[in-house]
Design a protein around this motif. Structure first.
Motif, PDB file in Angstrom:
ATOM      1  N   VAL A  28       0.849  -1.181   0.000  1.00  0.00           N
ATOM      2  CA  VAL A  28       0.000   0.000   0.000  1.00  0.00           C
ATOM      3  C   VAL A  28       0.895   1.245   0.000  1.00  0.00           C
ATOM      4  CG1 VAL A  28      -1.701   1.322   1.302  1.00  0.00           C
ATOM      5  CG2 VAL A  28      -1.860  -1.183   1.205  1.00  0.00           C
ATOM      6  N   LYS A  29       0.620   2.179  -0.913  1.00  0.00           N
ATOM      7  CA  LYS A  29       1.391   3.419  -0.985  1.00  0.00           C
ATOM      8  C   LYS A  29       0.800   4.522  -0.109  1.00  0.00           C
ATOM      9  CE  LYS A  29       4.494   2.202  -4.100  1.00  0.00           C
ATOM     10  NZ  LYS A  29       5.940   2.134  -3.782  1.00  0.00           N
ATOM     11  N   GLU A  30      -0.527   4.529  -0.001  1.00  0.00           N
ATOM     12  CA  GLU A  30      -1.191   5.584   0.758  1.00  0.00           C
ATOM     13  C   GLU A  30      -2.538   5.083   1.238  1.00  0.00           C
ATOM     14  OE1 GLU A  30      -2.652  10.257   0.224  1.00  0.00           O
ATOM     15  OE2 GLU A  30      -1.893   9.119  -1.501  1.00  0.00           O
ATOM     16  N   VAL A  31      -2.946   5.532   2.423  1.00  0.00           N
ATOM     17  CA  VAL A  31      -4.276   5.236   2.957  1.00  0.00           C
ATOM     18  C   VAL A  31      -5.049   6.543   3.034  1.00  0.00           C
ATOM     19  CG1 VAL A  31      -5.594   4.337   4.903  1.00  0.00           C
ATOM     20  CG2 VAL A  31      -3.406   3.282   4.284  1.00  0.00           C
ATOM     21  N   ILE A  32      -6.248   6.536   2.453  1.00  0.00           N
ATOM     22  CA  ILE A  32      -7.093   7.721   2.418  1.00  0.00           C
ATOM     23  C   ILE A  32      -8.352   7.437   3.235  1.00  0.00           C
ATOM     24  CG2 ILE A  32      -8.326   9.358   0.941  1.00  0.00           C
ATOM     25  CD1 ILE A  32      -6.446   8.400  -1.344  1.00  0.00           C
ATOM     26  N   CYS A  33      -8.592   8.217   4.267  1.00  0.00           N
ATOM     27  CA  CYS A  33      -9.770   8.038   5.120  1.00  0.00           C
ATOM     28  C   CYS A  33     -10.938   8.824   4.537  1.00  0.00           C
ATOM     29  CB  CYS A  33      -9.480   8.505   6.542  1.00  0.00           C
ATOM     30  SG  CYS A  33      -8.162   7.591   7.370  1.00  0.00           S
ATOM     31  N   GLN A  34     -12.086   8.152   4.398  1.00  0.00           N
ATOM     32  CA  GLN A  34     -13.272   8.782   3.847  1.00  0.00           C
ATOM     33  C   GLN A  34     -14.209   9.247   4.962  1.00  0.00           C
ATOM     34  OE1 GLN A  34     -13.926   8.658  -0.139  1.00  0.00           O
ATOM     35  NE2 GLN A  34     -11.911   9.131   0.690  1.00  0.00           N
ATOM     36  N   ALA A  35     -15.039  10.182   4.630  1.00  0.00           N
ATOM     37  CA  ALA A  35     -15.970  10.735   5.621  1.00  0.00           C
ATOM     38  C   ALA A  35     -16.964   9.699   6.127  1.00  0.00           C
ATOM     39  CB  ALA A  35     -16.712  11.919   5.003  1.00  0.00           C
ATOM     40  N   ASP A  36     -17.269   8.680   5.318  1.00  0.00           N
ATOM     41  CA  ASP A  36     -18.243   7.668   5.738  1.00  0.00           C
ATOM     42  C   ASP A  36     -17.609   6.564   6.581  1.00  0.00           C
ATOM     43  OD1 ASP A  36     -16.738   6.350   3.861  1.00  0.00           O
ATOM     44  OD2 ASP A  36     -18.395   5.818   2.550  1.00  0.00           O
ATOM     45  N   GLY A  37     -16.336   6.722   6.951  1.00  0.00           N
ATOM     46  CA  GLY A  37     -15.681   5.747   7.805  1.00  0.00           C
ATOM     47  C   GLY A  37     -14.968   4.642   7.062  1.00  0.00           C
ATOM     48  N   THR A  38     -15.052   4.625   5.740  1.00  0.00           N
ATOM     49  CA  THR A  38     -14.333   3.629   4.957  1.00  0.00           C
ATOM     50  C   THR A  38     -12.914   4.101   4.684  1.00  0.00           C
ATOM     51  OG1 THR A  38     -15.111   4.594   2.882  1.00  0.00           O
ATOM     52  CG2 THR A  38     -16.462   2.838   3.859  1.00  0.00           C
ATOM     53  N   LEU A  39     -12.089   3.164   4.244  1.00  0.00           N
ATOM     54  CA  LEU A  39     -10.702   3.463   3.894  1.00  0.00           C
ATOM     55  C   LEU A  39     -10.495   3.203   2.412  1.00  0.00           C
ATOM     56  CD1 LEU A  39      -8.756   1.733   6.826  1.00  0.00           C
ATOM     57  CD2 LEU A  39      -9.400   4.145   6.644  1.00  0.00           C
TER      58      LEU A  39
ATOM     59  N   GLY B 263      -9.266  -5.711 -11.705  1.00  0.00           N
ATOM     60  CA  GLY B 263      -8.384  -4.674 -12.211  1.00  0.00           C
ATOM     61  C   GLY B 263      -8.540  -3.450 -11.338  1.00  0.00           C
ATOM     62  N   PHE B 264      -7.439  -2.883 -10.849  1.00  0.00           N
ATOM     63  CA  PHE B 264      -7.577  -1.800  -9.871  1.00  0.00           C
ATOM     64  C   PHE B 264      -6.247  -1.110  -9.607  1.00  0.00           C
ATOM     65  CE2 PHE B 264      -6.274  -5.576  -7.641  1.00  0.00           C
ATOM     66  CZ  PHE B 264      -5.383  -5.142  -6.670  1.00  0.00           C
ATOM     67  N   ARG B 265      -6.376   0.079  -9.032  1.00  0.00           N
ATOM     68  CA  ARG B 265      -5.290   0.755  -8.332  1.00  0.00           C
ATOM     69  C   ARG B 265      -5.740   1.065  -6.901  1.00  0.00           C
ATOM     70  NH1 ARG B 265      -2.058   6.501  -9.619  1.00  0.00           N
ATOM     71  NH2 ARG B 265      -1.390   6.825  -7.451  1.00  0.00           N
ATOM     72  N   TYR B 266      -7.017   1.437  -6.778  1.00  0.00           N
ATOM     73  CA  TYR B 266      -7.577   1.837  -5.486  1.00  0.00           C
ATOM     74  C   TYR B 266      -8.522   0.758  -4.969  1.00  0.00           C
ATOM     75  CZ  TYR B 266      -5.832   6.402  -6.916  1.00  0.00           C
ATOM     76  OH  TYR B 266      -5.030   7.443  -7.324  1.00  0.00           O
ATOM     77  N   VAL B 267      -8.503   0.556  -3.654  1.00  0.00           N
ATOM     78  CA  VAL B 267      -9.375  -0.428  -3.022  1.00  0.00           C
ATOM     79  C   VAL B 267     -10.100   0.248  -1.857  1.00  0.00           C
ATOM     80  CG1 VAL B 267      -9.518  -2.653  -1.853  1.00  0.00           C
ATOM     81  CG2 VAL B 267      -7.818  -2.297  -3.663  1.00  0.00           C
ATOM     82  N   LYS B 268     -11.410   0.225  -1.912  1.00  0.00           N
ATOM     83  CA  LYS B 268     -12.220   0.768  -0.828  1.00  0.00           C
ATOM     84  C   LYS B 268     -12.523  -0.362   0.156  1.00  0.00           C
ATOM     85  CE  LYS B 268     -16.664   3.065   0.014  1.00  0.00           C
ATOM     86  NZ  LYS B 268     -17.896   3.592  -0.630  1.00  0.00           N
ATOM     87  N   VAL B 269     -12.175  -0.162   1.407  1.00  0.00           N
ATOM     88  CA  VAL B 269     -12.338  -1.180   2.440  1.00  0.00           C
ATOM     89  C   VAL B 269     -13.414  -0.725   3.415  1.00  0.00           C
ATOM     90  CG1 VAL B 269     -11.181  -2.578   4.185  1.00  0.00           C
ATOM     91  CG2 VAL B 269      -9.875  -1.702   2.227  1.00  0.00           C
ATOM     92  N   SER B 270     -14.419  -1.557   3.608  1.00  0.00           N
ATOM     93  CA  SER B 270     -15.480  -1.249   4.564  1.00  0.00           C
ATOM     94  C   SER B 270     -15.728  -2.482   5.423  1.00  0.00           C
ATOM     95  CB  SER B 270     -16.763  -0.821   3.845  1.00  0.00           C
ATOM     96  OG  SER B 270     -17.179  -1.818   2.930  1.00  0.00           O
ATOM     97  N   GLY B 271     -16.485  -2.293   6.501  1.00  0.00           N
ATOM     98  CA  GLY B 271     -16.725  -3.372   7.450  1.00  0.00           C
ATOM     99  C   GLY B 271     -15.974  -3.120   8.730  1.00  0.00           C
ATOM    100  N   CYS B 272     -15.422  -4.178   9.318  1.00  0.00           N
ATOM    101  CA  CYS B 272     -14.685  -4.072  10.594  1.00  0.00           C
ATOM    102  C   CYS B 272     -13.256  -3.635  10.323  1.00  0.00           C
ATOM    103  CB  CYS B 272     -14.726  -5.400  11.333  1.00  0.00           C
ATOM    104  SG  CYS B 272     -16.390  -5.911  11.782  1.00  0.00           S
ATOM    105  N   ILE B 273     -13.048  -2.332  10.263  1.00  0.00           N
ATOM    106  CA  ILE B 273     -11.746  -1.803   9.845  1.00  0.00           C
ATOM    107  C   ILE B 273     -10.963  -1.179  10.994  1.00  0.00           C
ATOM    108  CG2 ILE B 273     -12.596  -1.382   7.514  1.00  0.00           C
ATOM    109  CD1 ILE B 273     -12.850   1.564   8.228  1.00  0.00           C
TER     110      ILE B 273
END
Length: 909
Positions: free
Chosen positions: A293-304, A372-382
């Motif tokens: 992972v190069k960078e982690v971006i925190c979203q307003a809805d609590g996802t990463l 196929g991707f560069r970005y991955v949105k992670v939700s759930g028990c994070i």
């Protein structure tokens, strides 16, 4: 001296492949001499090194490919010894092996399946062994399978048995399981839907609806006896942890269920016919790289959002420390929009990956899909997640890297990497168009245009052999026509030019790069049937097998920018012009193939080629040689296919057309990818570099400036404001326009094949003052070529060329008339070119480039201030000679001439 890269039909130590005509190749490195004077090949059966099954020797053995003429037996390992002596007297040996699969041998195993098609099954067979020496597993499971023996995964490949035309053939894989055998054994086979039974193709439909498994485990004992554990109704099955899967729909994996305590049912026999079982063609899909992972971006809805820094294809693998019942959901995207996660361009392929934990720490990965991707949105028990828990696995077919380019121009280096990553992302068993949305199809048009670049980047001969085998299989049901993609999930359209012409272009590219006559011979029938098909289409309207191909659907210059609008799917180049030109090119290619194979129909096709040529000249060229179709792609195809009355007239008109287009790229899939190559071919390397290095829309570096790490499908996939184009058909990971990297290898580095492929190469770099240092390598089937040159501060050029063992090359020193013959070895020279390469502002230089130079801009401002009007972006196509347009405004011709002369003396460094 060493023998390296010993391959059988382009594969290292192949096991279970379709090898009816095995071809041995090898490379010599570290030799004192320059060429071989003697070589020998011996083939024996494993365990019997005294009986020579095949022997060949001589001074002219082909190390790029010698056919091993021997009768092969099923399930047999053959050992190969190669000995080479060079002209210095040094000798060395190399060893390899290959092992046949079941070939035509009858199967003991039977197709088995389940009563309930709703669950993803795991099949199990338990057995005991008193003694054992070796074991081989022969297996095919549909849609996809993973096999485990005593809890250990068998093999290091994924997504087996790959992409098949299931109604025709199903590939069988062979595995050496000897190290995994025990006295008490449990063999588990997990099945998923895959391409076979999940929705797939242009109709997003399911072709088949039942899981299938067939397998045989052959166990050798010390007394030379054999035990066969084969699929039958004694096998048991239950539902696996995979709740759902699909190529487009992702995967849901529930670890909470306890397979061991589940109810196991008896397998059922499947009597319905399916395609014939055949030994494998597909290279293994393996994990080729891991990306952190190069960078982690925190979203307003609590996802990463996890940014891996590179668009790619494969999986995200993570360490799970979740409690029982807790979930993680991963969604995949190529780009952010206004800092937010975005994947609407995936259309319906947005299912992602869901994991439900059983509470045990483990490494989690998908099994029966890819993304196929560069970005991955992670939700759930994070809450407890850390970036180093996640890794991206880069998956693609196990091709060897053969090419590399590095320059002093960082954006150009990024472009090259974008091309390579586009190939990595779309070479998962088939040459797909994109790895992310609900398409991922093996389009023949994309494949043929990219094949030269692909074959510089990687050793593609085994990969494309599999694809051409699928093309040939599909062709057999279309009276010689070739579909737009293979295998077809439904009939999309009639066979179209440029796409179907992959039938002649791909075998021809393989011959140019690998000089494998057996492969050319294998696919010559495909070439012939396609050319005959094209002739029949023309005959319907012309009454003869030459003329204009006017009937049926054509893709034309797909996604070109010169249609009714830049958002159209098709450009302005007439369909009948393109289809008829491609037919002419295919006639040329089959003539060359027939001549190489010494076939009698050469004369027939040669006569047809000449008639088609005459017809096209009469239809599209004036008596003085002017092309009457005024589009970029029309000119590109005429020059690229060598069709003209007067070459200089054609080239001159081509340049005029580019000027009318304001030196902006207009071509789509047919013209755009080969624009720079065509310009270099006709001696306008300066313009090739202009298009290559242009940073404005449309252009390759425009994409780089907008953060691209792969090649886009459209020139305007991302708009200048950073927003993704909303018109659809918008993948950010297509490889077709990455074909420009053929220019980098062939012209910028100058590594070109000769009449005998790369055995007798031509080294002819086309230089630019804007790229001062170039280092390139191409590890051809004959050996590795290296070219490195620098434009020095004093105006001299330093060049280093390495020619591999046994090869020769002709070096054309850049910016001189001097041509130097080279033998194997290293050549270095620093010399003064015939013109000062530091001077970059000829009369044809672009004023947009001139204005970026402080000295040049100052000169113009001082002498012809009004010329600054040309700094307007709308005038970016203006050139130095356009300064003469200012004469009617009162400027003296002599003064303008003086400025032009002074500009020509300004040095770039």
């Amino acid at each position: 001296m060493k023998l390296e890269q010993l391959k059988i039909s382009g594969i290292c130590e192949p096991m279970g492949y379709h090898l009816l005509k095995p071809v041995l190749s090898w490379k010599v490195t570290g030799a004192k001499g320059q060429r071989p004077v003697h070589a020998s090949i011996d083939v024996t059966r494993h365990g019997d090194d005294k009986t020579i099954l095949f022997h060949k020797e001589g001074a002219d053995l082909k190390w790029e490919g010698t056919r091993l003429d021997l009768a092969l037996s099923p399930r047999t390992k053959y050992e190969v010894k190669v000995s080479v002596k060079d002209d210095s007297g040094e000798e060395t040996c190399g060893y390899t092996f290959f092992e046949t699969g079941k070939m035509q041998e009858a199967w003991v195993g039977q197709w088995i399946g389940t009563k309930d098609q709703k669950v993803h099954p795991v099949f199990r067979k338990q057995f005991s062994l008193a003694d054992f020496e070796a074991g081989r597993l022969y297996i095919a499971g549909l849609g996809l399978y993973e096999a485990y023996l005593n809890g250990e995964k068998i093999g290091n490949e994924y997504l087996t048995p790959y992409f098949n035309d299931y109604a025709e053939t199903v590939q069988v894989q062979t595995y050496d399981v000897s190290p995994l055998l025990k006295e008490e054994n449990t063999l588990d086979i997990y099945l998923g839907k895959g391409w076979y039974s999940s929705r797939f193709g242009m109709a997003s439909q399911c072709s088949f609806d039942e899981y299938r498994l067939i397998a045989e485990l052959h166990i050798q004992h010390g007394d030379a006896k054999e035990t066969v554990v084969a699929t039958d109704t004694s096998w048991k099955y239950t539902g696996s942890h995979v709740v759902n899967s699909g190529i487009y729909d992702g995967e849901v994996f529930d670890s909470c269920s306890n397979i061991e305590k589940s109810e196991w049912h008896s397998a059922v026999l499947i009597e319905d016919e399916l395609g014939k079982l055949v030994d494998r063609y597909s290279l293994p899909i393996v994990k080729k790289q891991e990306l952190p992972v190069k960078e982690v971006i925190c979203q307003a809805d609590g996802t990463l959002i996890l940014d891996f820094g590179q668009n790619m294809a494969g999986w995200v693998v993570f360490e799970s420390f979740l409690e029982k019942g807790e979930q993680l959901h991963l969604e995949f995207g190529e780009v952010l929009q206004n800092g937010q996660f975005y994947n609407k361009n995936y259309k319906t392929a947005t299912g992602g990956f869901t994991y439900i934990s059983d509470g045990k720490p483990k490494l989690v990965r998908p099994h029966f899909t890819y993304f196929g991707f560069r970005y991955v949105k992670v939700s759930g028990c994070i809450d407890q997640l850390k970036p180093d828990h996640f890794t991206a696995w880069v998956l693609y077919s196990n091709l060897d890297d053969t090419g590399f380019i590095e320059t002093d121009h960082e954006k150009l280096n990024r472009l090259f990497q974008n091309c390579v990553w586009g190939q990595k992302s779309n070479f998962l068993d088939i040459p797909s168009d994109c790895p992310q949305r609900d398409e991922r199809l093996a389009w023949t048009g994309d494949a043929q245009i990219f094949a030269p670049t692909a074959s510089y980047n990687m050793d593609t001969q085994a990969f494309y052999r599999k694809f051409m085998w699928m093309m040939r299989t599909a062709q057999m049901h279309r009276q010689g026509g070739v579909p737009a993609y293979v295998p077809e999930s439904f009939i999309l359209c009639d066979s179209a030019a440029g796409w179907g012409d992959a039938a002649t272009i791909l075998p021809s590219v393989m011959w140019e790069y690998y000089q494998n006559k057996e492969m050319l011979q294998e696919f010559y029938p495909m070439m012939k049937d396609w050319v005959d098909y094209e002739g029949k289409q023309i005959e319907k309207t012309c009454g003869r097998k030459y003329g204009l191909w006017t009937e049926g659907f054509q893709f034309g210059d797909w996604l070109a920018l010169d249609g009714f609008s830049e958002q159209e799917f098709k450009g302005s180049t007439p369909d009948e012009y393109m289809s008829s030109m491609y037919y002419y090119n295919s006639l040329k290619l089959i003539c060359r193939a027939a001549q190489t194979l010494e076939l009698p129909e050469y004369e027939y096709y040669k006569e047809l080629e000449e008639k088609q040529r005459t017809c096209l000249l009469d239809e599209y060229f004036s008596p003085k040689g002017h092309l009457t179709v005024n589009t970029q792609t029309a000119y590109i195809l005429a020059i690229y296919f060598d069709l003209y009355r007067d070459y200089q007239v054609l080239v001159s008109d081509f340049i005029k057309q580019l000027r009318r287009d304001k030196y902006k790229i207009k071509g789509g899939f047919a013209g755009g990818p080969i624009l720079c190559q065509t310009l270099a071919k006709c001696g306008r390397g300066d313009l090739a570099y202009h298009f290559l290095l242009n940073e404005e829309y449309p252009g390759w570096l425009y994409e780089v400036n907008h953060g691209a790490t792969t090649i886009w499908e459209r020139w305007n996939s991302i708009l200048p404001d950073g927003n993704i184009n909303s018109m659809g058909m918008n993948s950010l990971n297509h490889y077709a326009y990455g074909s420009v990297c053929e220019f980098l290898y062939k012209y910028m580095a100058g590594i070109q094949s000769g009449k005998k492929g790369f055995k007798c190469a031509k080294i002819a770099p086309v230089i630019s003052p804007f790229v001062r240092h170039v280092k390139a390598k191409y590890d051809s089937v004959f050996g590795k070529y290296e070219v490195e040159y620098s434009l020095l501060d004093d105006g001299k050029i330093s060049i280093r060329v390495e020619v591999p063992f046994g090869c020769t090359a002709t070096l054309q020193l850049p910016e001189t008339s001097q041509s130097i013959p080279l033998c194997a070895g290293v050549y270095e020279n620093t010399y003064q070119p015939e013109k000062d390469v530091r001077c970059m502002y000829s009369q044809e230089a672009f004023l947009s480039d001139v204005f970026q130079n402080q000295e040049a801009e100052g000169l113009i401002m001082k002498e012809i201030g009004m010329a600054l009007m040309f700094r307007n972006p709308d005038n970016s196509f203006r050139q130095v000679f356009d300064l003469y347009e200012l004469i009617p405004m009162g400027f003296e011709p002599q003064k303008i001439g003086m400025v032009v002369a002074q500009l020509a003396k300004i040095k770039s460094y």
